[in-house]
Design a protein around this motif. Structure first.
Motif, mmCIF file in Angstrom:
data_model
loop_
_atom_site.group_PDB
_atom_site.id
_atom_site.type_symbol
_atom_site.label_atom_id
_atom_site.label_comp_id
_atom_site.label_asym_id
_atom_site.label_seq_id
_atom_site.Cartn_x
_atom_site.Cartn_y
_atom_site.Cartn_z
ATOM 1 N N LEU A 181 -4.067 10.573 -8.500
ATOM 2 C CA LEU A 181 -3.648 10.224 -7.148
ATOM 3 C C LEU A 181 -2.165 10.522 -6.989
ATOM 4 O O LEU A 181 -1.325 9.915 -7.656
ATOM 5 C CB LEU A 181 -3.910 8.742 -6.877
ATOM 6 C CG LEU A 181 -5.341 8.243 -7.104
ATOM 7 C CD1 LEU A 181 -5.421 6.748 -6.849
ATOM 8 C CD2 LEU A 181 -6.319 8.998 -6.223
ATOM 9 N N LEU A 226 1.014 10.150 -4.851
ATOM 10 C CA LEU A 226 1.479 9.240 -3.815
ATOM 11 C C LEU A 226 2.849 9.651 -3.294
ATOM 12 O O LEU A 226 3.569 10.430 -3.918
ATOM 13 C CB LEU A 226 1.560 7.811 -4.365
ATOM 14 C CG LEU A 226 0.342 7.260 -5.097
ATOM 15 C CD1 LEU A 226 0.603 5.828 -5.525
ATOM 16 C CD2 LEU A 226 -0.895 7.337 -4.227
ATOM 17 N N LYS A 230 -5.186 5.492 1.792
ATOM 18 C CA LYS A 230 -4.054 4.831 1.162
ATOM 19 C C LYS A 230 -4.513 4.089 -0.084
ATOM 20 O O LYS A 230 -5.704 3.823 -0.261
ATOM 21 C CB LYS A 230 -3.376 3.872 2.143
ATOM 22 C CG LYS A 230 -2.707 4.583 3.314
ATOM 23 C CD LYS A 230 -2.050 3.602 4.269
ATOM 24 C CE LYS A 230 -1.403 4.341 5.439
ATOM 25 N NZ LYS A 230 -0.796 3.405 6.411
ATOM 26 N N VAL A 231 -3.556 3.771 -0.938
ATOM 27 C CA VAL A 231 -3.832 3.102 -2.208
ATOM 28 C C VAL A 231 -3.223 1.706 -2.173
ATOM 29 O O VAL A 231 -2.055 1.544 -1.816
ATOM 30 C CB VAL A 231 -3.241 3.896 -3.389
ATOM 31 C CG1 VAL A 231 -3.560 3.198 -4.706
ATOM 32 C CG2 VAL A 231 -3.776 5.321 -3.395
ATOM 33 N N GLN A 250 0.836 -1.187 0.000
ATOM 34 C CA GLN A 250 0.000 0.000 0.000
ATOM 35 C C GLN A 250 0.873 1.239 0.000
ATOM 36 O O GLN A 250 2.024 1.210 0.408
ATOM 37 C CB GLN A 250 -0.913 -0.002 1.231
ATOM 38 C CG GLN A 250 -0.144 -0.062 2.542
ATOM 39 C CD GLN A 250 -1.032 -0.371 3.721
ATOM 40 O OE1 GLN A 250 -2.100 -0.918 3.564
ATOM 41 N NE2 GLN A 250 -0.586 -0.018 4.896
ATOM 42 N N LEU A 280 -1.330 8.562 0.310
ATOM 43 C CA LEU A 280 -1.601 9.675 -0.585
ATOM 44 C C LEU A 280 -0.899 10.923 -0.069
ATOM 45 O O LEU A 280 -0.760 11.128 1.133
ATOM 46 C CB LEU A 280 -3.107 9.941 -0.661
ATOM 47 C CG LEU A 280 -3.934 8.924 -1.446
ATOM 48 C CD1 LEU A 280 -5.411 9.146 -1.172
ATOM 49 C CD2 LEU A 280 -3.653 9.050 -2.932
ATOM 50 N N ARG A 302 -9.970 -1.494 2.613
ATOM 51 C CA ARG A 302 -9.576 -1.512 1.200
ATOM 52 C C ARG A 302 -9.923 -2.844 0.544
ATOM 53 O O ARG A 302 -10.058 -2.919 -0.677
ATOM 54 C CB ARG A 302 -8.079 -1.210 1.073
ATOM 55 C CG ARG A 302 -7.747 0.270 1.253
ATOM 56 C CD ARG A 302 -6.268 0.550 1.065
ATOM 57 N NE ARG A 302 -5.473 0.009 2.156
ATOM 58 C CZ ARG A 302 -5.290 0.620 3.319
ATOM 59 N NH1 ARG A 302 -5.854 1.793 3.542
ATOM 60 N NH2 ARG A 302 -4.555 0.079 4.266
ATOM 61 N N VAL A 335 -6.665 -0.377 -8.612
ATOM 62 C CA VAL A 335 -6.293 0.065 -7.271
ATOM 63 C C VAL A 335 -7.539 0.309 -6.427
ATOM 64 O O VAL A 335 -8.597 0.674 -6.935
ATOM 65 C CB VAL A 335 -5.440 1.354 -7.314
ATOM 66 C CG1 VAL A 335 -4.095 1.089 -7.957
ATOM 67 C CG2 VAL A 335 -6.176 2.476 -8.036
ATOM 68 N N VAL A 364 -8.811 2.533 -3.115
ATOM 69 C CA VAL A 364 -8.435 3.745 -2.386
ATOM 70 C C VAL A 364 -9.389 3.927 -1.210
ATOM 71 O O VAL A 364 -10.581 4.188 -1.400
ATOM 72 C CB VAL A 364 -8.490 4.986 -3.299
ATOM 73 C CG1 VAL A 364 -8.013 6.225 -2.544
ATOM 74 C CG2 VAL A 364 -7.666 4.769 -4.559
#
Length: 206
Positions: free
Chosen positions: A30, A32, A113-114, A17, A20, A80, A44, A46
């Motif tokens: 996005l 990061l 977070k991604v 992960q 952002l 997520r 992904v 988010v």
């Protein structure tokens, strides 16, 4: 039916992960802290870290209902894994992911977070059932309309597909769904109702 996103990395693996940046302001871009592990074509998810909260979780559209932190093993990536806030990456720069379409929940909060999605999983059953509302419009021959509004609909059976033959050897797959109407309380008089029907006469031209 419940769904799960199969995110990269094992539980607790921070490499799966990325945070952002506070400069993220768009639903399709996005920014990061590090985008090196992502590539064009990636899917992904988010959303925020799970931090022990209970109740409905997931930004935009709730993806699950959490009864207790123990029920989800206090997994920081749990939200997520069940979120509907997903997108497909079309390009990657040094620290920016550009998505093909805007995220469902709009521009993400910098605290989110991604995570890279490796696949999706559906399962029959569970204790959390999504609800929808529907508005059906029937046009009359004189320009009038009949409206059918169902405030609460719930899936009555699992998703299904059926093949519809077309010309020659071509076949079209059509998704079929059945819903159960649930009651709501009409604020006008406190009575319960399943559907509201309205008739709109044609507008007269003067």
């Amino acid at each position: 039916m419940e769904h799960l996103c199969w995110c990269a990395g094992r539980r607790g693996n921070r490499q799966a992960q990325r945070s952002l940046s506070a400069s993220t302001r768009a639903a399709t871009s996005l920014v990061l802290t590090d985008a090196s592990e992502f590539a064009a074509g990636d899917l992904v998810a988010v959303d925020a870290d799970y931090a022990g909260q209970t109740g409905y979780v997931g930004v935009g559209v709730s993806g699950a209902y959490v009864k207790s932190a123990d029920a989800v093993a206090n997994d920081s990536q749990y939200i997520r894994r069940i979120t509907y806030n997903v997108g497909r990456v079309v390009s990657v720069s040094t620290n920016t992911l550009t998505l093909a379409t805007p995220l469902l929940a709009g521009a993400p909060d910098p605290t989110m977070k991604v995570a890279k999605i490796m696949g999706f999983l559906d399962r029959e059953g569970g204790s959390f059932f999504h609800e929808w509302s529907a508005l059906f419009v029937v046009d009359g021959v004189q320009g009038d309309r009949v409206l059918y509004h169902y405030p609460r609909l719930q899936i009555a059976e699992g998703a299904a597909e059926e093949a519809v033959p077309l010309t020659g050897a071509m076949t079209m797959w059509r998704l079929a769904a059945r819903f159960r109407a649930l009651p709501v309380v009409d604020a006008t008089d406190g009575e319960q109702a399943l559907c509201f029907r309205s008739y709109l006469p044609a507008m007269r031209q003067t």
